[in-house]
Design a protein around this motif. Structure first.
Motif, PDB file in Angstrom:
ATOM      1  N   ARG A 177       0.835  -1.190   0.000  1.00 12.11           N
ATOM      2  CA  ARG A 177       0.000   0.000   0.000  1.00 12.11           C
ATOM      3  C   ARG A 177       0.882   1.257   0.000  1.00 12.11           C
ATOM      4  NH1 ARG A 177      -5.192   0.732   1.865  1.00 12.11           N
ATOM      5  NH2 ARG A 177      -5.143  -1.255   2.967  1.00 12.11           N
ATOM      6  N   THR A 178       0.531   2.238  -0.837  1.00 12.85           N
ATOM      7  CA  THR A 178       1.233   3.516  -0.863  1.00 12.85           C
ATOM      8  C   THR A 178       0.383   4.555  -0.132  1.00 12.85           C
ATOM      9  OG1 THR A 178       0.211   4.430  -2.859  1.00 12.85           O
ATOM     10  CG2 THR A 178       2.026   2.864  -3.171  1.00 12.85           C
ATOM     11  N   TRP A 189      -3.697   1.457  -3.265  1.00 10.96           N
ATOM     12  CA  TRP A 189      -3.168   0.409  -4.138  1.00 10.96           C
ATOM     13  C   TRP A 189      -2.727   0.980  -5.474  1.00 10.96           C
ATOM     14  CZ3 TRP A 189      -2.222  -2.732  -0.656  1.00 10.96           C
ATOM     15  CH2 TRP A 189      -3.138  -3.059   0.343  1.00 10.96           C
ATOM     16  N   GLU A 190      -1.522   0.571  -5.871  1.00  9.61           N
ATOM     17  CA  GLU A 190      -0.860   1.141  -7.049  1.00  9.61           C
ATOM     18  C   GLU A 190      -0.541   0.041  -8.062  1.00  9.61           C
ATOM     19  OE1 GLU A 190       3.093   3.931  -7.917  1.00  9.61           O
ATOM     20  OE2 GLU A 190       2.984   2.689  -6.121  1.00  9.61           O
ATOM     21  N   ARG A 230      -3.012   4.908 -12.463  1.00  6.46           N
ATOM     22  CA  ARG A 230      -1.873   4.530 -11.635  1.00  6.46           C
ATOM     23  C   ARG A 230      -2.325   3.976 -10.281  1.00  6.46           C
ATOM     24  NH1 ARG A 230       3.442   5.370 -11.942  1.00  6.46           N
ATOM     25  NH2 ARG A 230       3.127   6.635 -13.809  1.00  6.46           N
ATOM     26  N   TYR A 231      -3.424   4.516  -9.762  1.00  4.36           N
ATOM     27  CA  TYR A 231      -3.927   4.108  -8.458  1.00  4.36           C
ATOM     28  C   TYR A 231      -5.405   3.742  -8.546  1.00  4.36           C
ATOM     29  CZ  TYR A 231       0.240   6.660  -6.917  1.00  4.36           C
ATOM     30  OH  TYR A 231       1.519   7.114  -6.755  1.00  4.36           O
ATOM     31  N   LYS A 252      -7.354   4.416  -6.328  1.00  6.72           N
ATOM     32  CA  LYS A 252      -7.976   5.603  -5.759  1.00  6.72           C
ATOM     33  C   LYS A 252      -8.586   6.506  -6.834  1.00  6.72           C
ATOM     34  CE  LYS A 252      -6.899   9.411  -2.563  1.00  6.72           C
ATOM     35  NZ  LYS A 252      -7.411  10.515  -3.375  1.00  6.72           N
TER      36      LYS A 252
END
Length: 319
Positions: free
Chosen positions: A81-82, A86-87, A102-103, A105
């Motif tokens: 996790r960044t 999630w990436e 990229r994410y 999110k």
């Protein structure tokens, strides 16, 4: 007794008594053929997952068992996790090759820029619009088993048979609250009382399931069902992660006669073991998240065990 400092990622899900209550899902419109539902369509949707997540894993298992690989594509985020969640760092250029994001999110932000919850997996995304369709991990497998039936492969197992649905639903509720989420209630607890309550309920339920499986091959007799998928994804992570990382340490699954043989039986069934990534599981639970951020594993030591070769030993469940 005072409650320890909350972890920022899960702060909204930790209660004042130190207990853990998971957040609600953002995308809950079901798949189906009624008004307002997402109509199943081959090539229209993409399932996003992270290999360490048990809830995402069960959707991937059902997708494989039912032969939905050609109908629903699969995107895989990193198990680390960044700060943005999630990436897609595993993909070339760090973006999902179909959605171009990229994410994960980004899907949530597009739906609600003010959304304050965690972007979670699994999530099914409409590849035509880039919009989130469904992240309801509790019902998603059932929708794959029913609404997506026109796209099942020939000979696909009936994982949610009509004559067993009431019994499956009842058992799934208990498995979710006491086992699937039970390990998280213990692992994320921020008080001794909350931890011990979750711990006791977890092992009480595992003891019951051990007894249940002493007289039948699968949870509902001789038929593989949705309940088996849901229990498997916790069992397969238990000894490698939850036993130590979440202090669920009364017994390993390997210490249960019937649960351990049952878990190996499923692992050796196509769709289960071949979608299980122990390296991702161990790295996620031991090298990221709560353990490292709260100092439990400050030197980022990756446990060498358990012996994963034992998962391929004879299980004898066919008897």
């Amino acid at each position: 007794m005072s409650v320890a400092k909350k972890h920022p990622v899960f702060e909204q899900e930790l209660r004042s008594d130190g207990s853990f209550v998971p957040q609600k899902n953002l995308f809950t419109v079901p798949f189906g053929y009624g008004p307002g539902e997402h109509r199943p369509e081959a090539g229209r949707y993409r399932l996003l997952w992270m290999k360490a997540c048990p809830y995402a894993h069960r959707a991937v298992i059902v997708r494989r068992l039912l032969g939905l690989e050609e109908a629903i594509s699969l995107g895989t985020a990193s198990h680390f996790r960044t700060e943005f969640g999630w990436e897609f760092s595993l993909d070339e250029g760090g973006v999902d090759p179909v959605l171009g994001i990229r994410y994960i999110k980004e899907v949530y932000d597009a739906e609600d820029p003010e959304y304050k919850g965690r972007p979670t997996v699994p999530i099914v995304v409409d590849v035509h619009t880039g919009q989130g369709a469904n992240s309801d991990y509790f019902r998603l497998t059932n929708e794959l088993e029913t609404a997506w039936a026109p796209f099942h492969k020939t000979g696909a197992p009936d994982l949610y048979p009509a004559d067993l649905r009431a019994e499956i639903d009842e058992l799934n509720e208990r498995i979710f609250h006491d086992v699937n989420n039970g390990v998280y209630k213990a692992g994320f607890a921020r008080s001794q009382e909350a931890y011990e309550k979750a711990y006791d309920v977890l092992f009480e339920r595992l003891d019951e399931l051990e007894e249940r499986l002493s007289t039948r091959r699968y949870l509902h007799g001789d038929r593989l069902t949705d309940s088996d998928v849901r229990l498997y994804t916790t069992l397969v992570r238990f000894d490698a992660a939850y036993y130590t990382a979440f202090r669920a340490n009364r017994k390993r699954i390997a210490d249960y006669r019937h649960l351990w043989a049952y878990a190996r039986d499923l692992f050796q069934t196509p769709g289960f073991g071949d979608t299980t990534d122990f390296d991702a599981i161990k790295r996620h639970y031991h090298l990221s998240g709560l353990l490292t951020s709260e100092g439990a594993n400050p030197y980022r030591i990756l446990p060498k065990g358990p012996d994963l070769s034992l998962w391929n030993t004879p299980h004898g469940r066919g008897r």
